[in-house]
Design a protein around this motif. Structure first.
Motif, short mmCIF file in Angstrom:
data_model
loop_
_atom_site.label_atom_id
_atom_site.label_comp_id
_atom_site.label_asym_id
_atom_site.label_seq_id
_atom_site.Cartn_x
_atom_site.Cartn_y
_atom_site.Cartn_z
N THR A 182 0.84 -1.19 0.00
CA THR A 182 0.00 0.00 0.00
C THR A 182 0.88 1.24 0.00
N TYR A 183 0.60 2.14 -0.95
CA TYR A 183 1.34 3.40 -1.10
C TYR A 183 0.43 4.54 -0.65
N THR A 184 0.97 5.44 0.15
CA THR A 184 0.22 6.57 0.67
C THR A 184 0.77 7.87 0.11
N TYR A 185 -0.09 8.66 -0.52
CA TYR A 185 0.30 9.92 -1.16
C TYR A 185 -0.49 11.06 -0.50
N PRO A 186 0.15 11.88 0.34
CA PRO A 186 -0.57 12.97 1.02
C PRO A 186 -1.07 14.06 0.08
N PHE A 187 -0.40 14.26 -1.05
CA PHE A 187 -0.74 15.29 -2.03
C PHE A 187 -0.80 16.68 -1.43
N GLU A 188 0.24 16.97 -0.64
CA GLU A 188 0.48 18.35 -0.23
C GLU A 188 1.31 19.00 -1.32
N GLN A 189 0.70 19.15 -2.49
CA GLN A 189 1.35 19.74 -3.65
C GLN A 189 0.29 20.26 -4.59
N ARG A 190 0.73 21.07 -5.54
CA ARG A 190 -0.21 21.73 -6.44
C ARG A 190 -0.66 20.80 -7.56
N ALA A 191 -1.68 21.25 -8.29
CA ALA A 191 -2.19 20.48 -9.42
C ALA A 191 -1.07 20.23 -10.43
N ALA A 192 -1.04 19.02 -11.00
CA ALA A 192 0.00 18.68 -11.96
C ALA A 192 -0.36 17.38 -12.66
N THR A 193 0.30 17.14 -13.79
CA THR A 193 0.20 15.88 -14.51
C THR A 193 1.33 14.97 -14.04
N LEU A 194 0.99 13.96 -13.25
CA LEU A 194 1.96 12.98 -12.77
C LEU A 194 1.73 11.65 -13.50
N TRP A 195 2.64 10.72 -13.29
CA TRP A 195 2.43 9.38 -13.82
C TRP A 195 3.08 8.37 -12.90
N TYR A 196 2.60 7.14 -12.96
CA TYR A 196 3.16 6.08 -12.13
C TYR A 196 3.72 4.98 -13.03
N HIS A 197 4.80 4.37 -12.57
CA HIS A 197 5.44 3.34 -13.40
C HIS A 197 6.30 2.45 -12.50
N ASP A 198 6.71 1.33 -13.06
CA ASP A 198 7.58 0.41 -12.33
C ASP A 198 8.95 1.04 -12.12
N HIS A 199 9.60 0.65 -11.00
CA HIS A 199 10.88 1.27 -10.64
C HIS A 199 11.82 0.24 -10.02
N ARG A 200 11.69 -1.02 -10.42
CA ARG A 200 12.51 -2.09 -9.84
C ARG A 200 13.95 -1.97 -10.31
N MET A 201 14.86 -2.09 -9.37
CA MET A 201 16.28 -2.03 -9.70
C MET A 201 16.65 -3.04 -10.77
N SER A 202 17.33 -2.56 -11.79
CA SER A 202 17.87 -3.35 -12.91
C SER A 202 16.84 -3.76 -13.95
N TYR A 203 15.52 -3.55 -13.69
CA TYR A 203 14.50 -4.03 -14.61
C TYR A 203 13.45 -2.98 -14.95
#
Length: 527
Positions: A182-203
């Motif tokens: 489970t990932y928790t994002y407080p979003f104490e930040q302004r409006a923006a275009t974000l994206w999510y993606h895999d981030h596994r080391m080496s792959y």
């Protein structure tokens, strides 16, 4: 040229003459051809462009809501998709689609996302552009193990170590979650275009190539008070390139197709380029638009390809793209462009006024850094009539405070190099747990990036502002809050930033995903 010989040319910043002497193209060739990277030609018959309607990723609904929090669930799973007409492509997906579902959040309201891993290999999720606590940032060894129990810590360490780049990881550097995280994002930040993606080391490179990417949009009151296009005229556009085998499967130059040894074959160590341009997962799609203003959220989600986006025909008078936002949200004021140069992981938020075109005009979005099939991106077909448009782009968009580099307490240097040691930062290949910097929370710092080859540099935790390029003013595409900056060969870029809120370990790395997988990453620890 073998990998070690290639990298051995890069012990210092190389000018154009040195690049040529080393047997590599001049800087102008890198820019014109959209380098770095090597083209991987498809074995499949490719469709003609502009036959497929533009898909719009579905917006994910929360599974629950409270007074402060929206909760979501996503299952990482394999899926058979029809990307090329008549062929089936096995993809690794978020929720069964490529791109994954779009999550829409509200600034100041917490978002919690539970990812369950039903793939046959571990994964990590990074919210790119998120102002996120370290525990939910997607550190490359904070893994979600497959739910089927097929991996343990020993097997994970084996798979991520060694290979062509020499990185290694021990059990103590890993944070393993069995089946879900489970990932928790407080979003104490302004409006923006974000994206999510895999981030596994080496792959990371192969995982994103296989489909693990999706949009995460953040809205706030400031943005919604502006008379900008919204609803069906606010369109996220994920631009990627891929190659396909004759049977329709994704083609990638991995060293080990079983993916127990990381890395790509020698010819592709400088990045993998595909010959099929996908927008929202469709090859060279077409989208019908009215003669109205549209907001287009461009994301370059390619592994290594650079794009120079341009409309053809240009509207009379030019200035086709009115840029209103960058990686970190709204600009202070709009900026006008005839073309956009966009490196991997960068986002450009623009308004295009299709009322400047005659009814029935077919407007192609071109890639001026490409040729052949990679010179075309998508097409907009302009409808008839002249409907009323109640939108506009104000002269003032947002109050964007400028960080003063003169008040920086520290200036740090980060040298992105190819050498006999591999793809390195400050001469070091990535090692989990080894910090390249320890910035103090709340203090302003200047970070200076230099390079001998082309690297889009990404900084986690907080956005930055570009101060200079080669001791000159920032470039045309450097304005606003950024989290990724396009660092070109033989160039020095200075940025100013201030880390806030969250102590812990975060990342700086090249977002050419093959470079990242081959050790061009570093930790920094906020204190």
């Amino acid at each position: 040229m073998r990998r070690r010989a290639f990298l051995g040319t890069g012990g210092a910043v190389l000018g154009a003459g040195a690049l040529a002497a080393a047997g590599w193209p001049l800087l102008s060739d890198y820019v014109r051809e959209g380098r770095p990277g090597k083209l991987l030609t498809s074995g499949a018959d490719l469709p003609k462009p502009y036959r497929t309607p533009l898909p719009l990723p579905r917006v994910l609904e929360p599974v629950s809501k409270s007074a402060t929090t929206d909760a979501y669930e996503i299952t990482q799973q394999a899926a058979e998709l029809e990307i090329l007409p008549g062929l089936r492509t096995k993809a690794w997906t978020y929720g069964g689609t490529f791109p994954g579902p779009t999550i829409v959040s509200r600034s100041g309201r917490r978002t919690v996302v539970r990812h369950r891993n039903e793939l046959d290999r571990p994964g990590v999720v990074h919210l790119h552009g998120g102002h996120t606590p370290a525990a939910s940032d997607g550190y490359p060894t904070s893994l979600i193990l497959p739910a089927d129990g097929s991996y343990d810590a020993h097997r994970v360490a084996q798979d991520m170590s060694g290979g062509s780049h020499g990185m290694s990881v021990d059990h103590g550097a890993m944070d393993l979650a069995a089946g879900a995280r489970t990932y928790t994002y407080p979003f104490e930040q302004r409006a923006a275009t974000l994206w999510y993606h895999d981030h596994r080391m080496s792959y990371t490179g192969v995982a994103v190539w296989m489909g693990l990417a999706g949009f995460h949009l953040v809205h706030d009151d400031e943005e919604e008070r502006l008379p900008l296009p919204r609803g069906a005229r606010d369109i996220p556009l994920m631009i990627t390139d891929r190659s396909f085998a004759a049977d329709g499967s994704f083609q990638y130059p991995w060293v080990d197709k079983e993916l127990h040894t990381p890395g790509v074959t020698d010819a592709y160590m400088n990045g993998v380029l595909g010959d099929v341009i996908l927008v929202n997962g469709a090859p060279w799609p077409v989208h019908e638009v009215e003669r109205l203003r549209y907001r287009l959220r461009f994301l370059n989600a390619s592994n290594a390809r650079l794009y120079k986006l341009e409309l053809d025909p240009q509207p009379e008078g030019g200035d086709a793209f009115v840029q209103i936002g960058s990686d970190g949200g709204l600009l202070a004021a709009p900026r006008l462009h005839d073309a956009l140069e966009i490196a991997p992981a960068e986002r450009f938020d623009v308004v295009v006024d299709f009322s400047r075109y005659r009814p029935g005009t077919k407007v192609r979005l071109l890639n001026r850094f490409g040729d052949g099939s990679t010179a075309e991106v998508m097409r907009f077909d302009v409808g008839a009539g002249s409907p009323a448009d109640d939108t506009k782009v104000p002269r003032q968009l947002s109050d964007v405070p400028r960080l003063d580099p003169g008040r920086a307490t520290v200036t740090r240097d980060f040298h992105f190099r190819g050498s006999s040691a591999g793809w390195t930062i400050n001469g070091k290949e990535y090692e989990p747990g080894r910090a390249l910097a320890r910035p103090k929370l709340g203090r302003t710092e200047v970070w200076r990036f230099t390079t001998n080859f082309h690297h889009p540099v990404h900084l986690h935790l907080d956005h930055f502002q570009v101060v200079s390029r080669n001791n000159r003013d920032p470039g045309a595409f450097d304005h606003g809050w950024k989290d990724t900056v396009d660092l070109r060969p033989a160039e020095a870029v200075e940025v100013v930033t201030r880390f806030t809120d969250y102590a812990g370990t975060f990342m700086i790395h090249c977002h050419n995903l093959e470079h990242e997988d081959m050790a061009m990453m570093g930790d920094f620890v906020t204190e």
